[in-house]
Design a protein around this motif. Sequence first.
Motif, PDB file in Angstrom:
ATOM      1  N   LEU A 152      16.545 -20.127 -47.640  1.00 14.14           N
ATOM      2  CA  LEU A 152      15.840 -21.270 -47.239  1.00 14.14           C
ATOM      3  C   LEU A 152      15.791 -22.527 -49.198  1.00 14.14           C
ATOM      4  O   LEU A 152      16.712 -23.344 -48.857  1.00 14.14           O
ATOM      5  CB  LEU A 152      14.749 -20.890 -46.913  1.00 14.14           C
ATOM      6  CG  LEU A 152      13.245 -22.563 -46.694  1.00 14.14           C
ATOM      7  CD1 LEU A 152      14.554 -23.495 -46.058  1.00 14.14           C
ATOM      8  CD2 LEU A 152      12.355 -22.048 -46.589  1.00 14.14           C
ATOM      9  N   LEU A 153      15.692 -21.790 -49.698  1.00 14.39           N
ATOM     10  CA  LEU A 153      15.406 -22.449 -50.567  1.00 14.39           C
ATOM     11  C   LEU A 153      16.429 -23.139 -51.469  1.00 14.39           C
ATOM     12  O   LEU A 153      16.873 -23.703 -51.710  1.00 14.39           O
ATOM     13  CB  LEU A 153      14.883 -21.889 -51.644  1.00 14.39           C
ATOM     14  CG  LEU A 153      13.465 -21.252 -51.968  1.00 14.39           C
ATOM     15  CD1 LEU A 153      12.837 -20.079 -53.313  1.00 14.39           C
ATOM     16  CD2 LEU A 153      12.622 -22.419 -52.053  1.00 14.39           C
ATOM     17  N   SER A 154      18.137 -21.918 -50.654  1.00 17.99           N
ATOM     18  CA  SER A 154      19.084 -22.232 -51.658  1.00 17.99           C
ATOM     19  C   SER A 154      19.941 -22.666 -50.989  1.00 17.99           C
ATOM     20  O   SER A 154      20.153 -23.793 -51.040  1.00 17.99           O
ATOM     21  CB  SER A 154      19.882 -20.972 -51.542  1.00 17.99           C
ATOM     22  OG  SER A 154      19.620 -20.327 -52.219  1.00 17.99           O
ATOM     23  N   SER A 210       9.585  -6.474 -45.532  1.00 14.21           N
ATOM     24  CA  SER A 210       9.507  -7.510 -47.029  1.00 14.21           C
ATOM     25  C   SER A 210      10.285  -8.143 -47.114  1.00 14.21           C
ATOM     26  O   SER A 210      10.435  -9.032 -48.127  1.00 14.21           O
ATOM     27  CB  SER A 210       8.001  -6.506 -48.074  1.00 14.21           C
ATOM     28  OG  SER A 210       8.678  -5.757 -48.518  1.00 14.21           O
ATOM     29  N   THR A 211      11.316  -7.189 -47.657  1.00 11.65           N
ATOM     30  CA  THR A 211      12.484  -7.020 -47.606  1.00 11.65           C
ATOM     31  C   THR A 211      13.390  -8.524 -47.707  1.00 11.65           C
ATOM     32  O   THR A 211      14.072  -9.317 -47.881  1.00 11.65           O
ATOM     33  CB  THR A 211      13.577  -6.288 -47.585  1.00 11.65           C
ATOM     34  OG1 THR A 211      13.189  -5.111 -49.088  1.00 11.65           O
ATOM     35  CG2 THR A 211      15.026  -5.897 -48.823  1.00 11.65           C
ATOM     36  N   ALA A 212      13.720  -8.117 -45.969  1.00 12.63           N
ATOM     37  CA  ALA A 212      14.446  -9.137 -45.141  1.00 12.63           C
ATOM     38  C   ALA A 212      13.542 -10.745 -45.084  1.00 12.63           C
ATOM     39  O   ALA A 212      14.327 -11.855 -44.764  1.00 12.63           O
ATOM     40  CB  ALA A 212      14.261  -9.083 -43.473  1.00 12.63           C
ATOM     41  N   GLU A 213      12.091 -10.895 -45.259  1.00  9.16           N
ATOM     42  CA  GLU A 213      11.637 -11.722 -45.214  1.00  9.16           C
ATOM     43  C   GLU A 213      11.761 -12.106 -46.797  1.00  9.16           C
ATOM     44  O   GLU A 213      11.967 -13.836 -47.041  1.00  9.16           O
ATOM     45  CB  GLU A 213      10.341 -11.507 -45.428  1.00  9.16           C
ATOM     46  CG  GLU A 213       8.961 -12.716 -45.494  1.00  9.16           C
ATOM     47  CD  GLU A 213       8.128 -13.059 -46.568  1.00  9.16           C
ATOM     48  OE1 GLU A 213       7.409 -13.461 -46.017  1.00  9.16           O
ATOM     49  OE2 GLU A 213       7.504 -11.781 -47.007  1.00  9.16           O
ATOM     50  N   ILE A 214      11.611 -11.853 -47.808  1.00 11.54           N
ATOM     51  CA  ILE A 214      11.689 -12.726 -49.369  1.00 11.54           C
ATOM     52  C   ILE A 214      13.289 -12.868 -49.365  1.00 11.54           C
ATOM     53  O   ILE A 214      13.800 -14.187 -50.047  1.00 11.54           O
ATOM     54  CB  ILE A 214      11.583 -11.545 -50.676  1.00 11.54           C
ATOM     55  CG1 ILE A 214      11.272 -12.184 -51.233  1.00 11.54           C
ATOM     56  CG2 ILE A 214      12.653 -10.629 -50.836  1.00 11.54           C
ATOM     57  CD1 ILE A 214      10.062 -12.749 -51.589  1.00 11.54           C
ATOM     58  N   ILE A 215      14.455 -12.350 -48.912  1.00 14.34           N
ATOM     59  CA  ILE A 215      15.435 -12.347 -48.877  1.00 14.34           C
ATOM     60  C   ILE A 215      16.266 -13.644 -48.045  1.00 14.34           C
ATOM     61  O   ILE A 215      16.198 -14.745 -47.669  1.00 14.34           O
ATOM     62  CB  ILE A 215      16.893 -11.931 -48.071  1.00 14.34           C
ATOM     63  CG1 ILE A 215      16.534 -10.657 -48.869  1.00 14.34           C
ATOM     64  CG2 ILE A 215      18.175 -11.730 -47.821  1.00 14.34           C
ATOM     65  CD1 ILE A 215      17.185 -10.579 -50.448  1.00 14.34           C
ATOM     66  N   GLY A 216      15.235 -14.105 -46.727  1.00 17.03           N
ATOM     67  CA  GLY A 216      14.741 -15.082 -45.642  1.00 17.03           C
ATOM     68  C   GLY A 216      14.979 -17.062 -46.599  1.00 17.03           C
ATOM     69  O   GLY A 216      14.938 -17.345 -46.639  1.00 17.03           O
ATOM     70  N   ILE A 266       5.487 -19.098 -57.499  1.00 16.71           N
ATOM     71  CA  ILE A 266       5.553 -17.796 -56.737  1.00 16.71           C
ATOM     72  C   ILE A 266       5.335 -16.887 -55.274  1.00 16.71           C
ATOM     73  O   ILE A 266       4.064 -17.519 -55.108  1.00 16.71           O
ATOM     74  CB  ILE A 266       4.522 -16.324 -57.991  1.00 16.71           C
ATOM     75  CG1 ILE A 266       5.067 -16.854 -58.959  1.00 16.71           C
ATOM     76  CG2 ILE A 266       5.646 -15.211 -57.138  1.00 16.71           C
ATOM     77  CD1 ILE A 266       3.971 -15.706 -59.968  1.00 16.71           C
ATOM     78  N   ILE A 267       6.396 -16.879 -54.945  1.00 11.84           N
ATOM     79  CA  ILE A 267       6.855 -16.528 -53.185  1.00 11.84           C
ATOM     80  C   ILE A 267       5.838 -15.117 -53.683  1.00 11.84           C
ATOM     81  O   ILE A 267       7.538 -14.442 -53.554  1.00 11.84           O
ATOM     82  CB  ILE A 267       7.874 -17.592 -52.904  1.00 11.84           C
ATOM     83  CG1 ILE A 267       7.351 -18.855 -52.857  1.00 11.84           C
ATOM     84  CG2 ILE A 267       7.979 -16.492 -51.901  1.00 11.84           C
ATOM     85  CD1 ILE A 267       9.535 -19.396 -52.105  1.00 11.84           C
ATOM     86  N   ALA A 268       5.272 -14.339 -52.861  1.00  6.46           N
ATOM     87  CA  ALA A 268       5.066 -13.511 -52.415  1.00  6.46           C
ATOM     88  C   ALA A 268       5.226 -12.645 -51.064  1.00  6.46           C
ATOM     89  O   ALA A 268       5.793 -11.735 -51.092  1.00  6.46           O
ATOM     90  CB  ALA A 268       3.344 -13.238 -53.069  1.00  6.46           C
ATOM     91  N   GLY A 269       4.469 -13.878 -50.396  1.00  9.49           N
ATOM     92  CA  GLY A 269       5.761 -13.656 -48.818  1.00  9.49           C
ATOM     93  C   GLY A 269       4.414 -12.042 -48.944  1.00  9.49           C
ATOM     94  O   GLY A 269       2.997 -11.719 -49.029  1.00  9.49           O
ATOM     95  N   ASN A 270       5.282 -11.493 -47.753  1.00 10.22           N
ATOM     96  CA  ASN A 270       4.625 -10.118 -46.984  1.00 10.22           C
ATOM     97  C   ASN A 270       5.018  -8.887 -48.272  1.00 10.22           C
ATOM     98  O   ASN A 270       5.559  -7.499 -48.351  1.00 10.22           O
ATOM     99  CB  ASN A 270       6.128  -9.269 -45.791  1.00 10.22           C
ATOM    100  CG  ASN A 270       4.617 -10.302 -44.693  1.00 10.22           C
ATOM    101  OD1 ASN A 270       3.378 -10.790 -44.776  1.00 10.22           O
ATOM    102  ND2 ASN A 270       5.366 -10.838 -43.754  1.00 10.22           N
ATOM    103  N   ALA A 271       4.396  -9.248 -49.566  1.00  8.42           N
ATOM    104  CA  ALA A 271       4.424  -8.145 -50.182  1.00  8.42           C
ATOM    105  C   ALA A 271       3.441  -6.870 -50.152  1.00  8.42           C
ATOM    106  O   ALA A 271       2.802  -7.241 -50.712  1.00  8.42           O
ATOM    107  CB  ALA A 271       4.819  -8.735 -52.124  1.00  8.42           C
ATOM    108  N   MET A 272       4.492  -6.149 -48.925  1.00  8.56           N
ATOM    109  CA  MET A 272       2.674  -5.555 -48.879  1.00  8.56           C
ATOM    110  C   MET A 272       1.829  -4.649 -49.726  1.00  8.56           C
ATOM    111  O   MET A 272       0.638  -4.131 -48.839  1.00  8.56           O
ATOM    112  CB  MET A 272       3.414  -4.746 -47.298  1.00  8.56           C
ATOM    113  CG  MET A 272       3.858  -5.463 -46.092  1.00  8.56           C
ATOM    114  SD  MET A 272       4.684  -5.024 -44.759  1.00  8.56           S
ATOM    115  CE  MET A 272       5.794  -4.708 -45.598  1.00  8.56           C
TER     116      MET A 272
END
Length: 181
Positions: free
Chosen positions: A95-97, A85-91, A122-128
């Motif tokens: 992208l947004l940047s 989830s960390t790598a995904e949220i940094i990705g 809010i982008i929660a992504g893979n907040a498992m």
Amino acid sequence: SQNVPVYTMTYATGNNFDLQYFGWALSNLHGQTYWDYIARSQGKFDYCAFDKSQGNMDLQKAESVCKIALLFSYPSLLWGKYSSSTAEIIGWSQLLSRKHYQHDFISSDSLDSAKLGKYNAIIAGNAMVLSSVQLQQLLKFAENGGSVYFCNRAAVWNIGGEENKVWPLEELFGLKIFVKN
């Protein structure tokens, strides 16, 4: 916990002070704490001494105007399995940047209506790992007109690190997981 700092570190090849200074400037612009590891060169600007008394922003009083928040789930870092989830949220942040969308990182431990109300998305992504209270806060945010983005592994484990018997996003948001064979 609120006001959890986001740390940055610039890897300056060959101890390049100018590149290190640029990394600090980007971090400072985003209100991030900087991890410094290169000694300042003689005659170069001492950016570590540049604080609010010298015109830098007061990070304790500064308020973000971002409309997008990226949800960082610390429990997902501890309990999450099968993907990062960390790598995904940094990705997402990268992208947004690149697309010039300002965004904040918010901690899953500090979700409340007042804090979430200033965002459109809010982008929660893979907040498992998300607790039932955190999921209720995100649901309330969505019911009040906000957009929440989840990936397929979001909320698959409870706050104790045990797999949920029923996927709470299906129960709360009506979402379905489609598995492609």
